[in-house]
Enzyme design. Structure first.
Site, PDB file in Angstrom:
ATOM      1  N   CYS A   1       0.484   3.013   3.746  1.00  0.00           N
ATOM      2  CA  CYS A   1       0.950   2.418   5.003  1.00  0.00           C
ATOM      3  C   CYS A   1       2.018   1.370   4.781  1.00  0.00           C
ATOM      4  O   CYS A   1       2.511   0.756   5.717  1.00  0.00           O
ATOM      5  CB  CYS A   1      -0.221   1.788   5.754  1.00  0.00           C
TER       6      CYS A   1
ATOM      7  N   CYS B   1     -51.185 -50.179 -18.449  1.00  0.00           N
ATOM      8  CA  CYS B   1     -51.215 -48.831 -17.867  1.00  0.00           C
ATOM      9  C   CYS B   1     -49.953 -48.049 -18.216  1.00  0.00           C
ATOM     10  O   CYS B   1     -49.970 -46.814 -18.263  1.00  0.00           O
ATOM     11  CB  CYS B   1     -51.434 -48.870 -16.362  1.00  0.00           C
TER      12      CYS B   1
ATOM     13  N   HIS C   1      -9.858   9.447  -9.721  1.00  0.00           N
ATOM     14  CA  HIS C   1      -9.339   8.098  -9.535  1.00  0.00           C
ATOM     15  C   HIS C   1     -10.329   7.302  -8.687  1.00  0.00           C
ATOM     16  O   HIS C   1     -10.096   7.027  -7.519  1.00  0.00           O
ATOM     17  CB  HIS C   1      -7.969   8.145  -8.838  1.00  0.00           C
TER      18      HIS C   1
ATOM     19  N   CYS D   1       0.843  -1.194   0.000  1.00  0.00           N
ATOM     20  CA  CYS D   1       0.000   0.000   0.000  1.00  0.00           C
ATOM     21  C   CYS D   1       0.880   1.245   0.000  1.00  0.00           C
ATOM     22  O   CYS D   1       1.857   1.331   0.754  1.00  0.00           O
ATOM     23  CB  CYS D   1      -0.905  -0.016   1.232  1.00  0.00           C
TER      24      CYS D   1
ATOM     25  N   HIS E   1      -6.929   2.331   3.112  1.00  0.00           N
ATOM     26  CA  HIS E   1      -6.489   3.619   2.588  1.00  0.00           C
ATOM     27  C   HIS E   1      -6.960   3.923   1.181  1.00  0.00           C
ATOM     28  O   HIS E   1      -6.588   4.951   0.612  1.00  0.00           O
ATOM     29  CB  HIS E   1      -4.948   3.686   2.631  1.00  0.00           C
TER      30      HIS E   1
ATOM     31  N   HIS F   1      -6.878   7.561  -1.281  1.00  0.00           N
ATOM     32  CA  HIS F   1      -6.338   7.715  -2.625  1.00  0.00           C
ATOM     33  C   HIS F   1      -7.335   8.445  -3.517  1.00  0.00           C
ATOM     34  O   HIS F   1      -6.981   9.354  -4.267  1.00  0.00           O
ATOM     35  CB  HIS F   1      -5.988   6.355  -3.225  1.00  0.00           C
TER      36      HIS F   1
ATOM     37  N   CYS G   1      -5.165   1.177  -8.654  1.00  0.00           N
ATOM     38  CA  CYS G   1      -5.992   2.205  -9.269  1.00  0.00           C
ATOM     39  C   CYS G   1      -5.941   2.081 -10.786  1.00  0.00           C
ATOM     40  O   CYS G   1      -4.876   1.912 -11.373  1.00  0.00           O
ATOM     41  CB  CYS G   1      -5.486   3.587  -8.842  1.00  0.00           C
TER      42      CYS G   1
ATOM     43  N   HIS H   1     -48.135 -49.742 -10.743  1.00  0.00           N
ATOM     44  CA  HIS H   1     -49.197 -49.133 -11.524  1.00  0.00           C
ATOM     45  C   HIS H   1     -48.802 -47.712 -11.905  1.00  0.00           C
ATOM     46  O   HIS H   1     -48.258 -46.973 -11.090  1.00  0.00           O
ATOM     47  CB  HIS H   1     -50.484 -49.134 -10.702  1.00  0.00           C
TER      48      HIS H   1
ATOM     49  N   CYS I   1      -3.855   5.425 -12.226  1.00  0.00           N
ATOM     50  CA  CYS I   1      -2.424   5.659 -12.028  1.00  0.00           C
ATOM     51  C   CYS I   1      -1.665   4.422 -11.577  1.00  0.00           C
ATOM     52  O   CYS I   1      -0.463   4.487 -11.322  1.00  0.00           O
ATOM     53  CB  CYS I   1      -2.206   6.768 -10.994  1.00  0.00           C
TER      54      CYS I   1
ATOM     55  N   CYS J   1      -4.297  -0.254   0.171  1.00  0.00           N
ATOM     56  CA  CYS J   1      -4.995  -1.320   0.892  1.00  0.00           C
ATOM     57  C   CYS J   1      -6.425  -0.858   1.149  1.00  0.00           C
ATOM     58  O   CYS J   1      -6.762   0.299   0.936  1.00  0.00           O
ATOM     59  CB  CYS J   1      -4.286  -1.668   2.190  1.00  0.00           C
TER      60      CYS J   1
END
Lengths: 146, 523
Positions: B59, B179, B91, B56, B80, B84, B69, B464, B72, B77
């Site tokens: 972080c 039958c 985006h 990410c 977050h 973004h 994305c 039957h 870009c 994660c």
């Protein structure tokens, strides 16, 4: 005795297990989400309704206090007619021309069309006897004392 | 009655996805195509070709769900991803790296787009067997029963129709253990395409005798039967002439003992087809045949045999006039205390991917070796009239015994066959991605309505058969000479052996034609 390494390993393995479990859960959730969003399970309600009706029907049939139509003997049909257990309508056999009752037509036709000839041991012995008789007759003929 | 449109529809995109597509069309998807990788188990993920572990941007974490994305290619994660979107305007759409699913950051939900799915699927197919193309035999563009012709329903009424019950309801005398024949005849004669065909005199008996002179013509016999059933005479009819003709046609089945109704059904369809192919002097295979038996009952089954090592799939198509189903007794889940067998369970069993045993390895064209394979059946073309046969009679060749399975089977009155179509089965192999299926028949419906049930009671040798018919919203029980009204619950609770469904469109049309006009009767 668990040293610091042991602790780390235990932590690590439970961590990895947690990751795998999360991944599996998200997989299933993602698949179900897709199915729901694309309407692939649209018939769920109808299916459940059908199941419910079937269960209801079975319960009613199984209930001995209900006069089940399948158990009671027929009195009259919807046209107000009654019918004997063996059909009595008479018609001509299209193979031999004899008059046959409808309820006995199939067994008659079977023999009539020569499909199956029931050979019983009695028949066999009769045939054998006859053939012996015929043979001995010819023997006598040819052995006739001039 | 509103007809449902095809259940497989693309969902409406959320505003943000729609905006993205407007502005960028397929640019994002195309550039991503090279980064898609399909793992051997069939999952597609986004692989940036870096050897680095994706992390990410915010972080630096690598755990949990990561999204890339579309604009870009930056990775965030799930915690977050919103950050973004907020930091970079426009985006809004990202892709779940592990599963290749679109994610709308503003809606905070997974979204679906057919164009994206198409890209993923083409990547999956490429990954399945590199270098080899899957050749599939093209299906003929389906034969359609001329619905206009079958609409010409000639109702024959005379003064003998004392009741206002629907025409065609008439008992059949049991001629001695027949039958099995009576039950199938009742179902067949009330199948809308067949009934309409014979009532509109498509097979003219006089002309048939004149042209072909043969004494034996099952079509003529059925025509005579239909006339008798719809004549308005309500006294039970003896199908003696029919029995005679049928025994001449199927001499191997001609005997006095009780027969199997399903065998008889197949034999009758065969007899109709035989006559038709003699008439047209053609040896067309069943898929193209225009005889009324095939026009009504013929469908097509698709069989996919997949190599478990390389994924190469060999596909074959076979015509069928019915589907024989094994009871799903094996698959009953422990959770179901009632131990209920259902028709959908049987159909699932029928279309399940089955690993063929190691003793039946097949030669894989791609691997050029004998391989373990997995086989999966699906329905590539649905018939107008769907006959489902429940295999209740088990014949064990080893033990030379036969037995009947009395297990109750739940079946619906309205049946949607969509999940068992080839298009659905193949799509589910690709994770239910939205993509156009090459042989998809979008014009034919997969929705069916039940019109006849053949039920068997009793033991194997001395059982039957009866038929339940659904005519004009009322269920009737046809027990040889006896026709009675029954509640639908009786039908639901019966032990079904053969189920007859007709395409919903035909069903409602047919019932309109047959509806009884009481005022006309009282002349």
């Amino acid at each position: 005795m668990s040293g610091p390494n042991e602790d780390n390993n235990t932590q690590l393995s439970s961590h990895i297990f947690g990751d795998l479990l999360d991944s599996i859960i998200v997989d299933v959730a993602s698949e179900c989400h897709r199915i729901a969003k694309l309407g692939l399970d649209r018939n769920l309600e109808e299916e459940e309704e059908e199941m419910r009706l079937s269960a209801q029907a079975r319960a009613r049939v199984a209930d001995p206090s209900n006069s089940s139509e399948t158990n009671t003997k027929y009195v009259v049909d919807i046209f107000g007619q009654t019918h004997p257990s063996v059909a009595t309508e008479i018609f001509e056999c299209m193979n031999c021309g004899r008059s046959i009752a409808a309820g006995r037509f199939a067994p008659h036709l079977e023999k009539c069309m020569g499909k199956v000839i029931p050979i019983s041991s009695y028949h066999i012995s009769i045939c054998l006897y006859l053939s012996i008789m015929i043979d001995s007759y010819y023997d006598r003929e040819f052995c006739a004392i001039p | 009655m509103c007809l449902r449109s095809s259940s497989y529809t693309s969902p409406k995109p959320c505003k943000h996805l729609a905006d993205y597509k407007l502005r960028h069309a397929f640019n994002g998807y195309d550039s991503l195509q090279n980064c898609l990788k399909t793992t051997p188990i069939g999952r597609t993920r986004v692989d940036n070709h870096n050897t680095k572990i994706p992390r990410c941007n915010f972080c630096n974490g690598y755990q949990g769900r990561l999204y890339i994305c579309l604009m870009c290619s930056s990775i965030s994660c799930s915690t977050h991803i919103l950050l973004h979107t907020q930091s970079k305007s426009g985006h809004d759409v990202a892709i779940d790296i592990e599963r290749s699913e679109l994610y709308c950051c503003l809606c905070c939900d997974q979204v679906y787009d057919p164009d994206f799915d198409k890209v993923v699927v083409s990547e999956q197919i490429k990954g399945l067997c590199p270098g080899r193309s899957n050749k599939r035999r093209r299906l003929d563009s389906g034969m359609e029963l001329d619905l206009k012709k079958s609409k010409r329903l000639i109702a024959m009424r005379d003064g003998r129709a004392k009741s206002c019950y629907p025409l065609g309801l008439r008992g059949l005398n049991n001629l001695g253990n027949t039958c099995f024949m009576n039950s199938v005849l009742q179902a067949l004669l009330h199948a809308p395409p067949l009934r309409n065909y014979f009532l509109s005199d498509h097979h003219n008996r006089d002309e048939c005798k004149r042209r072909y002179g043969e004494k034996l013509c099952l079509l003529c016999e059925i025509g005579a039967l239909v006339s008798a059933m719809f004549s308005g005479d309500r006294s039970p009819y003896s199908p003696a002439q029919f029995l005679y003709s049928w025994w001449q046609h199927s001499s191997n089945l001609a005997s006095y003992e009780e027969q199997d109704a399903h065998e008889f059904f197949i034999s009758v369809l065969d007899g109709i087809h035989e006559k038709e192919s003699k008439v047209r002097n053609s040896s067309k295979d069943d898929g193209d045949c225009q005889c009324i038996a095939h026009r009504a009952f013929s469908g097509s089954l698709r069989s996919d045999v997949t190599c478990t090592i390389c994924g190469f799939t060999s596909t074959t198509y076979d015509p069928c006039v019915d589907i024989s189903l094994n009871l799903d007794t094996v698959n009953l889940s422990a959770a179901e205390k009632t131990g209920l067998s259902t028709l959908s369970g049987c159909l699932n069993l029928f279309t399940r991917a089955e690993r063929l045993g190691s003793d039946s390895k097949l030669h894989c064209q791609n691997c050029q070796e004998l391989r373990d394979t997995s086989k999966q059946l699906s329905i590539s073309r649905l018939p107008l009239v769907l006959c489902l046969h429940i295999k209740r009679f088990e014949h064990s060749l080893i033990r030379k015994t036969s037995r009947k399975i009395d297990q109750y089977l739940q079946f619906p009155f309205a049946l949607d066959m969509t999940p068992y179509l080839s298009s659905s089965i193949v799509r589910s192999r690709f994770g239910n991605r939205i993509f156009a299926f090459e042989c998809e028949n979008s014009d034919s419906s997969a929705e069916y309505e039940i019109f006849a049930v053949i039920a068997h009671s009793g033991m194997l040798e001395s059982g039957h058969y009866v038929t339940y018919l659904h005519v004009n919203n009322q269920w009737y029980k046809c027990d040889d000479a006896w026709i009675c009204e029954v509640d639908e619950g009786i039908v639901r609770a019966s032990q079904c052996y053969m189920l007859f469904y007709v395409q919903k469109l035909l069903y409602y049309k047919a019932n309109k034609d047959l509806s009884c006009n009481a005022s006309v009767e009282s002349r």
